[in-house]
Design a protein around this motif. Structure first.
Motif, PDB file in Angstrom:
ATOM      1  N   PRO A   1      33.062  45.936  47.043  1.00  0.00           N
ATOM      2  CA  PRO A   1      34.656  44.994  47.375  1.00  0.00           C
ATOM      3  C   PRO A   1      35.512  45.291  46.482  1.00  0.00           C
ATOM      4  O   PRO A   1      36.784  45.092  46.695  1.00  0.00           O
ATOM      5  N   TRP A   2      35.360  45.769  45.243  1.00  0.00           N
ATOM      6  CA  TRP A   2      36.670  45.898  44.345  1.00  0.00           C
ATOM      7  C   TRP A   2      37.031  47.387  44.318  1.00  0.00           C
ATOM      8  O   TRP A   2      38.001  47.552  43.771  1.00  0.00           O
ATOM      9  N   GLY A   3      36.493  48.143  45.219  1.00  0.00           N
ATOM     10  CA  GLY A   3      36.689  49.687  45.197  1.00  0.00           C
ATOM     11  C   GLY A   3      35.654  50.387  45.547  1.00  0.00           C
ATOM     12  O   GLY A   3      35.117  50.442  46.417  1.00  0.00           O
TER      13      GLY A   3
ATOM     14  N   VAL B   1      39.350  51.421  41.243  1.00  0.00           N
ATOM     15  CA  VAL B   1      39.365  49.893  41.384  1.00  0.00           C
ATOM     16  C   VAL B   1      40.801  49.513  42.031  1.00  0.00           C
ATOM     17  O   VAL B   1      41.685  50.101  41.658  1.00  0.00           O
ATOM     18  N   LYS B   2      40.773  48.713  43.041  1.00  0.00           N
ATOM     19  CA  LYS B   2      42.195  48.510  43.738  1.00  0.00           C
ATOM     20  C   LYS B   2      43.018  47.423  42.791  1.00  0.00           C
ATOM     21  O   LYS B   2      42.170  46.885  42.050  1.00  0.00           O
ATOM     22  N   PRO B   3      44.188  47.475  43.132  1.00  0.00           N
ATOM     23  CA  PRO B   3      44.972  46.672  42.352  1.00  0.00           C
ATOM     24  C   PRO B   3      44.535  45.236  42.352  1.00  0.00           C
ATOM     25  O   PRO B   3      44.052  44.684  43.390  1.00  0.00           O
ATOM     26  N   GLY B   4      44.552  44.626  41.245  1.00  0.00           N
ATOM     27  CA  GLY B   4      44.112  42.963  41.208  1.00  0.00           C
ATOM     28  C   GLY B   4      42.680  42.565  41.342  1.00  0.00           C
ATOM     29  O   GLY B   4      42.245  41.710  41.085  1.00  0.00           O
ATOM     30  N   LYS B   5      41.786  43.900  41.441  1.00  0.00           N
ATOM     31  CA  LYS B   5      40.430  43.621  41.468  1.00  0.00           C
ATOM     32  C   LYS B   5      39.800  43.648  40.379  1.00  0.00           C
ATOM     33  O   LYS B   5      40.121  44.178  39.172  1.00  0.00           O
ATOM     34  N   LYS B   6      38.534  43.193  40.055  1.00  0.00           N
ATOM     35  CA  LYS B   6      37.595  42.900  38.865  1.00  0.00           C
ATOM     36  C   LYS B   6      36.309  43.167  39.275  1.00  0.00           C
ATOM     37  O   LYS B   6      35.726  42.546  40.252  1.00  0.00           O
ATOM     38  N   LEU B   7      35.393  43.863  38.513  1.00  0.00           N
ATOM     39  CA  LEU B   7      34.093  44.194  38.427  1.00  0.00           C
ATOM     40  C   LEU B   7      33.314  43.017  38.050  1.00  0.00           C
ATOM     41  O   LEU B   7      33.971  42.134  37.288  1.00  0.00           O
ATOM     42  N   SER B   8      32.050  42.889  38.255  1.00  0.00           N
ATOM     43  CA  SER B   8      31.305  41.838  37.716  1.00  0.00           C
ATOM     44  C   SER B   8      31.292  42.005  36.145  1.00  0.00           C
ATOM     45  O   SER B   8      31.445  43.084  35.474  1.00  0.00           O
ATOM     46  N   LEU B   9      30.941  40.824  35.350  1.00  0.00           N
ATOM     47  CA  LEU B   9      30.777  40.899  33.986  1.00  0.00           C
ATOM     48  C   LEU B   9      29.318  41.296  33.900  1.00  0.00           C
ATOM     49  O   LEU B   9      28.437  40.642  34.421  1.00  0.00           O
TER      50      LEU B   9
ATOM     51  N   HIS C   1      30.253  43.686  29.204  1.00  0.00           N
ATOM     52  CA  HIS C   1      31.379  44.213  29.841  1.00  0.00           C
ATOM     53  C   HIS C   1      31.919  43.946  31.136  1.00  0.00           C
ATOM     54  O   HIS C   1      31.297  43.706  32.078  1.00  0.00           O
ATOM     55  N   ARG C   2      33.331  44.028  31.370  1.00  0.00           N
ATOM     56  CA  ARG C   2      33.900  43.734  32.514  1.00  0.00           C
ATOM     57  C   ARG C   2      35.081  44.840  32.592  1.00  0.00           C
ATOM     58  O   ARG C   2      35.723  44.913  31.825  1.00  0.00           O
ATOM     59  N   LEU C   3      35.387  45.197  33.934  1.00  0.00           N
ATOM     60  CA  LEU C   3      36.273  46.334  34.159  1.00  0.00           C
ATOM     61  C   LEU C   3      37.256  45.669  35.372  1.00  0.00           C
ATOM     62  O   LEU C   3      36.911  44.841  36.256  1.00  0.00           O
ATOM     63  N   ALA C   4      38.720  45.536  34.965  1.00  0.00           N
ATOM     64  CA  ALA C   4      39.567  45.105  35.929  1.00  0.00           C
ATOM     65  C   ALA C   4      40.675  46.097  36.094  1.00  0.00           C
ATOM     66  O   ALA C   4      40.905  46.712  35.108  1.00  0.00           O
ATOM     67  N   ASN C   5      41.462  45.800  37.394  1.00  0.00           N
ATOM     68  CA  ASN C   5      42.693  46.642  37.278  1.00  0.00           C
ATOM     69  C   ASN C   5      43.987  45.686  37.372  1.00  0.00           C
ATOM     70  O   ASN C   5      43.935  45.094  38.709  1.00  0.00           O
ATOM     71  N   PRO C   6      44.550  45.354  36.488  1.00  0.00           N
ATOM     72  CA  PRO C   6      45.577  44.254  36.447  1.00  0.00           C
ATOM     73  C   PRO C   6      46.762  44.917  36.922  1.00  0.00           C
ATOM     74  O   PRO C   6      47.925  44.000  37.120  1.00  0.00           O
ATOM     75  N   GLY C   7      46.698  46.212  37.562  1.00  0.00           N
ATOM     76  CA  GLY C   7      48.022  46.902  37.769  1.00  0.00           C
ATOM     77  C   GLY C   7      48.353  46.874  39.139  1.00  0.00           C
ATOM     78  O   GLY C   7      47.792  45.935  39.953  1.00  0.00           O
ATOM     79  N   LYS C   8      49.571  47.507  39.455  1.00  0.00           N
ATOM     80  CA  LYS C   8      49.784  47.563  41.091  1.00  0.00           C
ATOM     81  C   LYS C   8      49.265  48.972  41.658  1.00  0.00           C
ATOM     82  O   LYS C   8      49.591  49.024  42.927  1.00  0.00           O
TER      83      LYS C   8
END
Lengths: 473, 473
Positions: free
Chosen positions: A367-369, A387-395, A437-444
């Motif tokens: 769902p995140w990419g 990772v899609k913009p605005g998406k976040k993987l699980s912690l 750990h957790r990975l997120a894409n805060p960008g556009k």
């Protein structure tokens, strides 16, 4: 006013288009013909809001994120995504969708369609849809009957009966998949149509006939919808209730028994893309009868289909051949014997050593990419994550592996044991074994990173999810 | 005592075994039949030190490290590696090798052999070698004549003349590659042998005949050896001198003109593996006539060759097919028309878009080990590097890229702007753009690391070598 609600059946796991179609991402979700998936092309055919309400998609748990993402990508808002907890064939699935539809609008007309058929959106097609809707409004359970252009033995046929209004006819009889003799005689005789699996149904009438003719299916679907559970954007049908339904197709359960069945004979272009030869027929071919996608060189070759995901495919001096090359598998066989692929895929699936070839692609979607497996070593593996913009993987954390991440595109927000770091392109971070750990894409723009895992066990099941915005365990 | 010196011709760039054979690592250096390369198998045939002195290998600059490494791996010490600065066909190459041999031993007998032929090492084979050596010692330039078993049109033939000692015969005539009629009539008539390109030559006699019959070749080869330059383990023939030689085969230049030519008719198994059908013939085949290497599933398939570097190849319902699947290219064609592959490879080479497919494999070998290109992005690429124990890359820098290294096996010694760091498995280091750096494997096992490059230009020519133990610029 009668609203037409598209009901798209998207739970199938076709094997006949192996090696492109795999259990984790079957035929309807891959870009087989054109730049979008067949599911997205199906959505686009019902995207006209003057003709249609928001579509209901029926699929299973495994495909829920693909359905949601592909609908988002196609920019077609969905009315509901119904998740079948177990597979119970088309009767129960359509009955459940009909229940959901009548709960919103008791006069709804359902346009039931497969998610993996190829239908060019011509004026003739839409005229047929409108005629079917008119016939359905007149109190008929309408099936679309395709005009046969060959003595096909792979489909059921419908004998066309007396004329009704709007171009529809009574169904004189349903004919099981015929042998070649019978198919040839029906083709010569006329008055028969292929049973397309596409329907136009007044929802309430369908449910009434279902209750009368297949009461167990009706009861199971009704209870499964009544006890359904909302989960994010999904409606999870109640498992116990739904599992009680007989495993039966809508043709057997309803159409062959009801006196409300009607057939609308149509002659628009239609293909179920049932095997590679149908994919070949469904594509533009050059003068020599070749259809190719991907990098290819053909010499003295005719009537051949080449589909390549990347490798340069050279075919020399052959006729009537399918070459399907994916990253980890290559199929070569007679195009005219392409129906054998289903059996071959089953053989591969039955063997533990080759099973994965029928289950997953090298690229998996989440769902995140998603990620592509790009190299597997003895105690390490390398993946590309996107990772899609605005998406976040699980912690999450791992018991058996450490990870190195190198950002190669976009910006990553990395949470490592509670501390947040931002990484730009060409920056890297090390995630020791056991850290949360957790990975997120805060960008556009999409984030891409290379992950190097090292450790004694690198399976996907060594993920302990502490928190997940997609509700995964 | 007369010493037999093997002279192995290893400079060829075959295209007919594409996509396995590529310019950077052609046929003779890949594991085509068995677990070692054809070059290594050629070395093993001449590794008996009771029969042979140390081999002289003639190759070109590009293959020098492959030759040295494969000889080391095969554990066959070489007498010399002669590097041709330009290709001048076999006459000049053999003359140069003969000069090197007589400089060490003026009575040397040369056993000249191709590096890419398949010859099982039977007692019959070695008996033929000994007979050829005896005939050569008797003052003959001996060519091995293979007993034809089919009307082959791809080889030159030799008409076998009067008997000499040791089973050898005078050469009655050389026959150019015949048409099918002529080949069939020679086969029926008997008394003809295939010209194998394998020779047994008294070096001094060969040079004398060369001086008499092809003086320009003789002068060029003699001067090129006299002015040769030692470079590590290699003897670089002088370019100006060697380039002055006519481009001519030893057959045209010497054999067809000398009265010393003799033919030893032999009937041991021999194949030049000239095309994929010959590779198929050279392998063990199952009852259906199929030969496969790599993961494969064949159904209803006969007389077919499958060679796969990794992808699972499925072939259904075909006969007489070659499927050759490498990481970046797949060839599919009639096995019996496999000679077309050469033309196809030339077509691919002529097009800038596909040229690389004929030049390099995804894995490139270097004197220190090598690398596999595993992922190419827009502004990044991922490679796996492998470094042999004790080896060291050049001290280098890049103008356009940064690199991240993650050690996944073994130990790395990294010199970064003069500072030395040791990295164990699961450790990483960042090499910013413009830094001087050097990678070495100080350990006892192979070092493997994942390299992620990021930057605007990632070509192999963005390497500024400051110091290199292999003398590369």
């Amino acid at each position: 006013m009668y609203q037409i609600i598209p009901v798209i059946l998207a739970g199938g796991q076709g094997t006949r288009l192996w090696p492109k179609s795999r259990a984790a991402r079957p035929k309807q979700f891959i870009d087989l013909v054109g730049d979008t998936s067949l599911f997205q092309q199906s959505l686009e055919r019902v995207a006209n809001t003057e003709r249609y309400g928001a579509p209901i998609v029926i699929t299973n748990t495994e495909y829920r994120f693909i359905v949601a993402e592909q609908a988002l990508e196609a920019n077609v808002p969905l009315g509901a995504i119904l998740l079948e907890p177990v597979a119970r064939n088309t009767a129960a699935a359509i009955a459940a969708a009909a229940q959901v539809a009548v709960n919103a609008d008791e006069n709804a007309i359902l346009h039931v369609l497969a998610s993996d058929h190829l239908i060019p959106t011509t004026a003739e097609y839409f005229a047929a849809v409108d005629a079917a809707a008119a016939a359905a409004r007149g109190g008929n359970l309408v099936t679309f009957g395709i005009a046969p252009d060959r003595p096909e033995t792979g489909y059921g046929y419908i004998a066309i009966g007396d004329a009704l209004a709007h171009g529809a006819h009574k169904v004189a009889a349903f004919v099981e998949k015929p042998n070649l003799d019978k198919a040839q005689s029906m083709l010569a005789q006329g008055g028969f149509a292929w049973n397309s699996g596409m329907f136009m149904l007044p929802a309430k009438l369908f449910l009434a006939e279902c209750e009368r003719l297949a009461p167990e299916v009706f009861a199971a679907a009704t209870a499964a919808v009544a006890d359904a559970r909302r989960d994010l954007d999904f409606i999870r049908l109640d498992e116990t209730a739904f599992a009680a339904s007989p495993n039966i197709s809508v043709d057997y359960a309803i159409f062959e028994r009801t006196d409300k069945a009607a057939v609308l004979p149509v002659s628009f272009a239609w293909s179920d893309l049932g095997a590679w030869d149908a994919v070949w027929k469904g594509q533009t071919r050059d003068e020599a009868g070749n259809a190719v996608s991907g990098p290819t060189l053909l010499s003295n070759t005719t009537n051949t289909l080449v589909v390549s995901d990347g490798a340069h495919v050279v075919v020399d001096g052959l006729d009537d051949i399918a070459v399907i090359a994916t990253e980890d598998a290559v199929f070569v066989g007679r195009l005219s014997a392409a129906q054998n692929v289903g059996k071959i895929a089953k053989t591969l699936r039955a063997d533990a050593a080759t099973r994965a070839l029928t289950e997953t692609h090298k690229t998996s979607y989440r769902p995140w990419g998603g990620y592509s497996s790009i190299l597997m070593g003895e105690r390490f593996q390398v993946k590309k994550l996107f990772v899609k913009p605005g998406k976040k993987l699980s912690l999450q954390k791992h018991h058996h592996r450490s990870e190195h991440w190198v950002v190669v595109r976009g910006t990553a927000e990395v949470t490592l044991d509670g501390a947040v770091t931002m990484l730009a392109e060409n920056q890297s971070i090390y995630l020791p074994l056991g850290c949360t750990h957790r990975l997120a894409n805060p960008g556009k723009i999409e984030l891409e990173l290379i992950e190097v895992q090292t450790g004694s066990y690198l399976g996907e099941d060594d993920i302990i999810r502490i928190e997940d915005e997609f509700g995964r365990q």
